[in-house]
Design a protein around this motif. Structure first.
Motif, PDB file in Angstrom:
ATOM      1  N   GLU A 152       0.808  -0.919   0.108  1.00  0.00           N
ATOM      2  CA  GLU A 152      -0.093   0.022   0.067  1.00  0.00           C
ATOM      3  C   GLU A 152       0.787   1.676   0.346  1.00  0.00           C
ATOM      4  O   GLU A 152      -0.236   2.356  -0.557  1.00  0.00           O
ATOM      5  CB  GLU A 152      -1.074   0.417   1.154  1.00  0.00           C
ATOM      6  N   LEU A 153       1.745   0.697   0.131  1.00  0.00           N
ATOM      7  CA  LEU A 153       2.852   2.677   0.714  1.00  0.00           C
ATOM      8  C   LEU A 153       3.690   2.597  -0.684  1.00  0.00           C
ATOM      9  O   LEU A 153       3.693   4.111  -0.849  1.00  0.00           O
ATOM     10  CB  LEU A 153       4.320   2.272   2.158  1.00  0.00           C
ATOM     11  N   SER A 154       4.232   1.466  -0.953  1.00  0.00           N
ATOM     12  CA  SER A 154       4.453   2.054  -2.562  1.00  0.00           C
ATOM     13  C   SER A 154       3.370   2.591  -3.851  1.00  0.00           C
ATOM     14  O   SER A 154       4.248   3.219  -4.546  1.00  0.00           O
ATOM     15  CB  SER A 154       5.098   0.553  -2.537  1.00  0.00           C
ATOM     16  N   THR A 155       2.425   1.376  -3.527  1.00  0.00           N
ATOM     17  CA  THR A 155       1.204   2.570  -4.200  1.00  0.00           C
ATOM     18  C   THR A 155       1.086   3.931  -4.480  1.00  0.00           C
ATOM     19  O   THR A 155       1.748   4.698  -4.956  1.00  0.00           O
ATOM     20  CB  THR A 155       0.019   1.637  -3.983  1.00  0.00           C
ATOM     21  N   LEU A 156       0.678   4.364  -2.866  1.00  0.00           N
ATOM     22  CA  LEU A 156       0.452   6.193  -1.896  1.00  0.00           C
ATOM     23  C   LEU A 156       2.009   6.669  -3.204  1.00  0.00           C
ATOM     24  O   LEU A 156       1.572   7.417  -3.439  1.00  0.00           O
ATOM     25  CB  LEU A 156       0.367   5.735  -1.140  1.00  0.00           C
ATOM     26  N   LYS A 157       3.180   6.142  -3.070  1.00  0.00           N
ATOM     27  CA  LYS A 157       3.998   6.992  -3.016  1.00  0.00           C
ATOM     28  C   LYS A 157       4.303   6.838  -4.772  1.00  0.00           C
ATOM     29  O   LYS A 157       4.962   8.049  -5.474  1.00  0.00           O
ATOM     30  CB  LYS A 157       5.107   5.910  -3.224  1.00  0.00           C
ATOM     31  N   THR A 180      -2.746   5.915  10.187  1.00  0.00           N
ATOM     32  CA  THR A 180      -1.206   4.788  10.270  1.00  0.00           C
ATOM     33  C   THR A 180      -0.208   5.218   9.026  1.00  0.00           C
ATOM     34  O   THR A 180       0.895   5.451   9.360  1.00  0.00           O
ATOM     35  CB  THR A 180      -0.951   3.497  11.027  1.00  0.00           C
ATOM     36  N   LEU A 181      -1.092   4.145   8.267  1.00  0.00           N
ATOM     37  CA  LEU A 181      -0.194   4.280   6.440  1.00  0.00           C
ATOM     38  C   LEU A 181       0.050   5.860   6.276  1.00  0.00           C
ATOM     39  O   LEU A 181       1.477   5.833   5.709  1.00  0.00           O
ATOM     40  CB  LEU A 181      -1.426   4.032   6.082  1.00  0.00           C
ATOM     41  N   THR A 182      -0.367   6.320   6.674  1.00  0.00           N
ATOM     42  CA  THR A 182      -0.743   8.308   5.785  1.00  0.00           C
ATOM     43  C   THR A 182       0.443   8.512   6.448  1.00  0.00           C
ATOM     44  O   THR A 182       1.382  10.027   6.024  1.00  0.00           O
ATOM     45  CB  THR A 182      -1.646   9.051   6.308  1.00  0.00           C
ATOM     46  N   LEU A 183       0.838   8.503   8.005  1.00  0.00           N
ATOM     47  CA  LEU A 183       1.368   9.364   8.470  1.00  0.00           C
ATOM     48  C   LEU A 183       2.663   8.638   8.307  1.00  0.00           C
ATOM     49  O   LEU A 183       4.571   9.395   7.729  1.00  0.00           O
ATOM     50  CB  LEU A 183       1.715   9.133  10.787  1.00  0.00           C
ATOM     51  N   LYS A 184       2.925   7.722   8.316  1.00  0.00           N
ATOM     52  CA  LYS A 184       4.652   6.624   6.985  1.00  0.00           C
ATOM     53  C   LYS A 184       4.046   7.181   6.023  1.00  0.00           C
ATOM     54  O   LYS A 184       5.458   7.586   5.240  1.00  0.00           O
ATOM     55  CB  LYS A 184       4.540   5.524   7.053  1.00  0.00           C
ATOM     56  N   LEU A 185       3.649   7.327   5.316  1.00  0.00           N
ATOM     57  CA  LEU A 185       4.243   8.212   3.799  1.00  0.00           C
ATOM     58  C   LEU A 185       3.975   9.292   4.667  1.00  0.00           C
ATOM     59  O   LEU A 185       5.709   9.965   3.494  1.00  0.00           O
ATOM     60  CB  LEU A 185       2.491   8.002   2.975  1.00  0.00           C
ATOM     61  N   ILE A 186       4.230  10.067   5.376  1.00  0.00           N
ATOM     62  CA  ILE A 186       4.236  11.637   5.372  1.00  0.00           C
ATOM     63  C   ILE A 186       5.615  11.063   6.000  1.00  0.00           C
ATOM     64  O   ILE A 186       6.680  12.181   5.225  1.00  0.00           O
ATOM     65  CB  ILE A 186       3.922  12.213   6.174  1.00  0.00           C
ATOM     66  N   CYS A 238       1.618  21.781  -2.173  1.00  0.00           N
ATOM     67  CA  CYS A 238       1.193  21.342  -1.025  1.00  0.00           C
ATOM     68  C   CYS A 238       0.921  19.879  -0.788  1.00  0.00           C
ATOM     69  O   CYS A 238      -0.177  19.393  -1.843  1.00  0.00           O
ATOM     70  CB  CYS A 238      -0.050  22.490  -0.437  1.00  0.00           C
ATOM     71  N   LEU A 239       0.759  18.608   0.327  1.00  0.00           N
ATOM     72  CA  LEU A 239       0.310  18.136   0.717  1.00  0.00           C
ATOM     73  C   LEU A 239      -1.014  18.006   1.883  1.00  0.00           C
ATOM     74  O   LEU A 239      -0.095  18.914   2.490  1.00  0.00           O
ATOM     75  CB  LEU A 239       1.414  16.471   0.895  1.00  0.00           C
TER      76      LEU A 239
END
Length: 383
Positions: A152-157, A180-186, A238-239
């Motif tokens: 999921e993290l790779s997909t979002l990136k 949690t996933l979004t914070l890790k992405l940030i 911006c994010l």
């Protein structure tokens, strides 16, 4: 105080003043690893101990340092906190470290950290932007254990960094791990942006109120403010993360039906997807906004991710809870859909009622045991 040894000496003296004890060897290892951008598993491996032990000691360490470096201090922003403290001290030699705490809500991440150096700066970033992005995560929850969401993290990136997706919806049942996933992405892509802000919609702000608040943060010192938020998105990369989007929807209706006075949010989300800019807005919700499905079909700059439960990765939760009968874990995980919070609650019940024996808990296969899960599920189902 930019040299690591000087920082360790400063923290050692701080700990001595606070607790009467010097830094322990594992605390020094945590500080060194955090400064070098290492993750807890790597720190544990270097120190030849378990990851859980490192996390436990790190939690105690950050708690003791938060009075000096701010309430939002964590491993990933330790270095930037120290360097920001240095900048404040250099600009005002007599400034006490308590002055630093007044600017914690808008954090500045250091561009020279190993984490930043591992990511190539995007060409689309504003040429006039500062070296470091401005970040406001005051509405974000604390980053908890990040179980394996590599795919999921790779997909979002890819969607954000390569495909330049403008609007992303991450949806799934409550506490499945969206935040949690979004914070890790940030943590992994923050240097790609000029500004990052997280806002919760749980208090259902009007669209006008939200847009004004975002504009004030994203372009605080513009002599000639941009007319609209979308203009800001064009000139500043911006994010924006909007959490609890389901608060804008009616309960007891088909998913994604807006409250009477909040339908303008739907039009706003469409504008974000259809207007040319290089910013990204992430929506976190229990439900998938209706317009997302249409935008995905007709517009390449919109994506959605349905976050589901963990699979084999959930075994780590049961291992932490010290359950037995490992051969029965896949059945338990499947029964509770790999939901990390549900499994944690049920695991506590198994420990208490079945002495940690999963096979004994699963003997009664006539019905699914809910226990403390019942109010959580009722809240979800009421929508």
């Amino acid at each position: 105080m930019n040299d690591l040894e000087d920082i360790l000496q400063w923290v050692d003296q701080l700990m001595l003043d606070k607790t009467g004890k010097n830094l322990t060897s594992i605390q020094s290892a945590i500080l060194r690893g955090s400064w070098e951008g290492k993750k807890y598993p790597q720190i544990a491996q270097d120190f030849h101990c378990s990851e859980s032990h490192v996390k436990k000691e790190a939690a105690k360490l950050w708690d003791k340092l938060r009075e000096e470096l701010g309430d939002d201090l964590k491993k990933y922003n330790f270095r930037s906190k120290i360097e920001k403290r240095n900048r404040v001290s250099q600009s005002s030699p007599s400034a006490h470290c308590s002055q630093v705490n007044t600017i914690n809500q808008v954090d500045t991440v250091n561009i020279d950290s190993p984490l930043v150096q591992s990511i190539k700066a995007p060409k689309t970033r504003s040429p006039s932007s500062p070296d470091s992005p401005i970040i406001d995560l005051t509405d974000a929850p604390e980053l908890t254990d990040f179980y394996n969401r590599t795919t999921e993290l790779s997909t979002l990136k890819q969607w954000i960094l390569e495909d330049r997706t403008r609007l992303i919806a991450i949806y799934g049942v409550s506490e499945i791990g969206k935040s949690t996933l979004t914070l890790k992405l940030i943590e992994e892509i923050h240097t790609e942006f000029d500004a990052i802000i997280w806002r919760s919609l749980s208090h259902t702000p009007t669209l006008s109120t939200l847009q004004t608040e975002l504009k004030e943060f994203l372009a605080p010192s513009q002599p000639n403010p941009f007319p609209t938020l979308l203009d800001t998105f064009r000139h500043t990369r911006c994010l924006v993360i909007l959490n609890d989007v389901q608060s804008l929807f009616q309960s007891g209706q088909l998913a994604g039906e807006y409250l009477a006075n909040y339908k303008d949010y739907g039009r706003f989300f469409k504008q974000i997807a259809r207007t040319l800019h290089y910013s990204c807005v992430i929506l976190l919700s229990w439900e998938k906004p209706r317009e997302i499905a249409t935008l995905e079909e007709t517009h390449q700059h919109t994506r959605s991710l349905h976050l589901k439960g963990l699979e084999s990765e959930a075994e780590e939760i049961l291992r932490e809870q010290k359950l037995t009968d490992e051969e029965n874990w896949p059945e338990l995980i499947s029964l509770y859909q790999g939901h990390p919070v549900w499994l944690t609650i049920i695991a506590a019940t198994i420990r208490e009622l079945c002495n940690g024996q999963v096979s004994q808990f699963l003997e009664n296969d006539e019905e699914i045991f809910l226990g403390d899960l019942k109010p959580i599920l009722e809240e979800q189902l009421e929508r």
